[in-house]
Structures are given as structure tokens and as C-alpha cells.
Design a protein around this motif. Structure first.
Motif, short mmCIF file in Angstrom:
data_model
loop_
_atom_site.label_atom_id
_atom_site.label_comp_id
_atom_site.label_asym_id
_atom_site.label_seq_id
_atom_site.Cartn_x
_atom_site.Cartn_y
_atom_site.Cartn_z
N ALA A 5 0.83 -1.20 0.00
CA ALA A 5 0.00 0.00 0.00
C ALA A 5 0.87 1.25 0.00
CB ALA A 5 -0.94 -0.01 1.21
N PHE A 6 1.93 1.25 0.80
CA PHE A 6 2.85 2.39 0.85
C PHE A 6 3.49 2.62 -0.52
CE2 PHE A 6 6.95 4.40 1.43
CZ PHE A 6 6.66 5.44 2.30
N ILE A 7 3.96 1.53 -1.13
CA ILE A 7 4.61 1.64 -2.45
C ILE A 7 3.61 2.13 -3.49
CG2 ILE A 7 5.67 0.32 -4.32
CD1 ILE A 7 6.89 -1.49 -2.10
N LEU A 8 2.39 1.61 -3.46
CA LEU A 8 1.37 2.04 -4.41
C LEU A 8 1.10 3.53 -4.26
CD1 LEU A 8 -0.66 1.25 -6.62
CD2 LEU A 8 -2.30 0.75 -4.81
N PHE A 103 3.28 -6.14 -8.93
CA PHE A 103 4.28 -6.23 -7.88
C PHE A 103 4.90 -7.62 -7.91
CE2 PHE A 103 1.59 -2.83 -6.43
CZ PHE A 103 2.47 -1.94 -5.82
N SER A 104 6.20 -7.68 -7.60
CA SER A 104 6.88 -8.97 -7.48
C SER A 104 6.50 -9.60 -6.14
CB SER A 104 8.39 -8.78 -7.57
OG SER A 104 8.85 -8.04 -6.45
N GLU A 105 6.93 -10.82 -5.93
CA GLU A 105 6.61 -11.51 -4.68
C GLU A 105 7.20 -10.81 -3.46
OE1 GLU A 105 7.42 -15.69 -4.81
OE2 GLU A 105 6.40 -15.92 -6.72
N ASP A 106 8.26 -10.03 -3.64
CA ASP A 106 8.85 -9.31 -2.52
C ASP A 106 8.39 -7.85 -2.46
OD1 ASP A 106 10.26 -8.67 -4.81
OD2 ASP A 106 12.21 -8.66 -3.83
N ASP A 107 7.20 -7.59 -3.00
CA ASP A 107 6.54 -6.28 -2.94
C ASP A 107 7.28 -5.17 -3.67
OD1 ASP A 107 4.22 -6.97 -1.59
OD2 ASP A 107 5.14 -6.72 0.39
N CYS A 108 8.02 -5.50 -4.70
CA CYS A 108 8.65 -4.47 -5.53
C CYS A 108 7.77 -4.21 -6.74
CB CYS A 108 10.04 -4.92 -5.98
SG CYS A 108 11.22 -5.01 -4.65
N LEU A 109 7.56 -2.95 -7.07
CA LEU A 109 6.77 -2.61 -8.25
C LEU A 109 7.56 -2.97 -9.50
CD1 LEU A 109 4.18 -1.09 -9.30
CD2 LEU A 109 5.69 0.86 -9.57
#
Length: 181
Positions: A5-8, A103-109
Motif C-alpha cells: 500500500a505504501f509503495i502504491l 508487484f513482485s513476490e517481494d513487494d517491488c513494483l
């Protein structure tokens, strides 16, 4: 997750800065969506009429009444939407729903997709749209997304106050007919 959510929120803020840097002096007449309060009333009224006529498929009396109640509720809240038109306008992605961010499995966009709804609308539209599509029921995720967004983009206090009514307005327009059969 909270991190996603923060990254988004951060990515939407970064996109807002990029779009803001590309002002438009002449906009193609077919490009901007006419999302304003009077258009919203007309749009919802048209949905009520279509439901009454069965234009989107077969509707039960319950569905028609639900559309009608939604439209009436919208009209009762029009004063709550005051100020939305004063927000600065700029280019926006126009469809910041979770399916358009990968997003990748490690929450990277890893990607942003679907730019076919790019429009000239109120600054902040993309963030409010994403909240409505993604986190409307989870206050912790809303806070995380908001923190990411505010870290990425400078929003004045005066602007931020208008985000609440803007979210309410765009949430009300997020009503799509369905076929009950």
C-alpha cells in the motif's frame, strides 16, 4: 500488505509529479472525462433510467430501486462535494486500480499498465481512485498508502482538505450496472 500500500501510494504520487510536469495548453476534446458534480448527477440518473428500461439486461424491481436510492443519496450529498472543482487539474492515469500495477513476490513494483484512460482531471484523482478501488475497507492500508503518497508528492493543506469530498464524489460514481440473470 502495508508495504505494498505504501509503495502504491508512493508510485501514484510519483506519477502525479510526472504528469504535473507536462501541462496541456490544448486538450483534444475527446480526451478529458467530464467528471464534475452535474455530470455525476446526469450519469447516475441515466443509469436509473437504463435500469428502469432494462437496457443493461433484466433487472428486478429491487435493483431498480437500489439504483434510484443511490442516485437520490448522491443528490442529497451534492453540497458535500463543494470545492472539488477548485483543485488544480492535470494529466492523470485515470485507472489506478490494483490490476494495473504489478508487484513482485517481494513487494517491488515491476510495472504500471493500462494508460488508455489518461485524462485531464483534478490533481489527486488517481490517488482517490486507487483508495476506492483498493483499500476502501482497510484503514491501516489507507494510512500506509497515504503516507507513501504524501512522501512522494507535495500536497498543500488546502488541497488535502478537498481530498475527502473528492473521494466521496468518485466513490459515488463507481456504480456499474450488472445483469441479474
Amino acid at each position: 500488505s502495508s508495504k505494498t500500500a505504501f509503495i502504491l501510494g508512493s508510485v501514484i504520487g510519483q506519477m502525479q509529479k510526472v504528469f504535473k510536469a507536462n501541462p496541456s495548453t490544448s486538450i483534444h476534446p475527446d480526451l478529458p472525462w467530464p467528471l464534475d458534480i452535474s455530470w455525476g448527477a446526469q450519469y447516475l440518473g441515466d443509469l436509473v433510467d437504463c435500469a428502469k428500461q432494462g437496457a443493461f439486461g433484466r433487472y428486478s424491481e429491487t435493483s431498480y430501486k437500489a439504483f434510484q436510492a443511490h442516485h437520490e443519496h448522491y443528490l442529497s450529498l451534492v453540497d458535500s462535494f463543494a470545492g472539488i472543482q477548485q483543485l488544480p487539474q492535470q494529466w492523470v492515469h485515470g485507472d489506478c486500480n490494483p490490476g494495473n500495477f504489478h508487484f513482485s513476490e517481494d513487494d517491488c513494483l515491476t510495472g504500471v499498465f493500462d494508460f488508455d484512460n489518461v485524462s485531464f482531471l483534478a490533481r489527486g484523482f488517481d490517488f482517490m481512485y486507487a483508495l476506492n478501488q483498493s483499500f476502501r475497507e482497510d484503514h491501516a492500508l489507507i494510512r500506509s498508502a497515504l503516507l507513501g503518497y504524501l512522501e512522494a508528492v507535495a500536497v498543500t493543506k488546502e488541497e488535502l482538505v478537498l481530498y475527502g469530498p473528492m473521494w466521496l464524489f468518485y466513490s459515488f460514481l463507481n456504480l456499474w450496472p450488472h445483469n441479474e440473470t
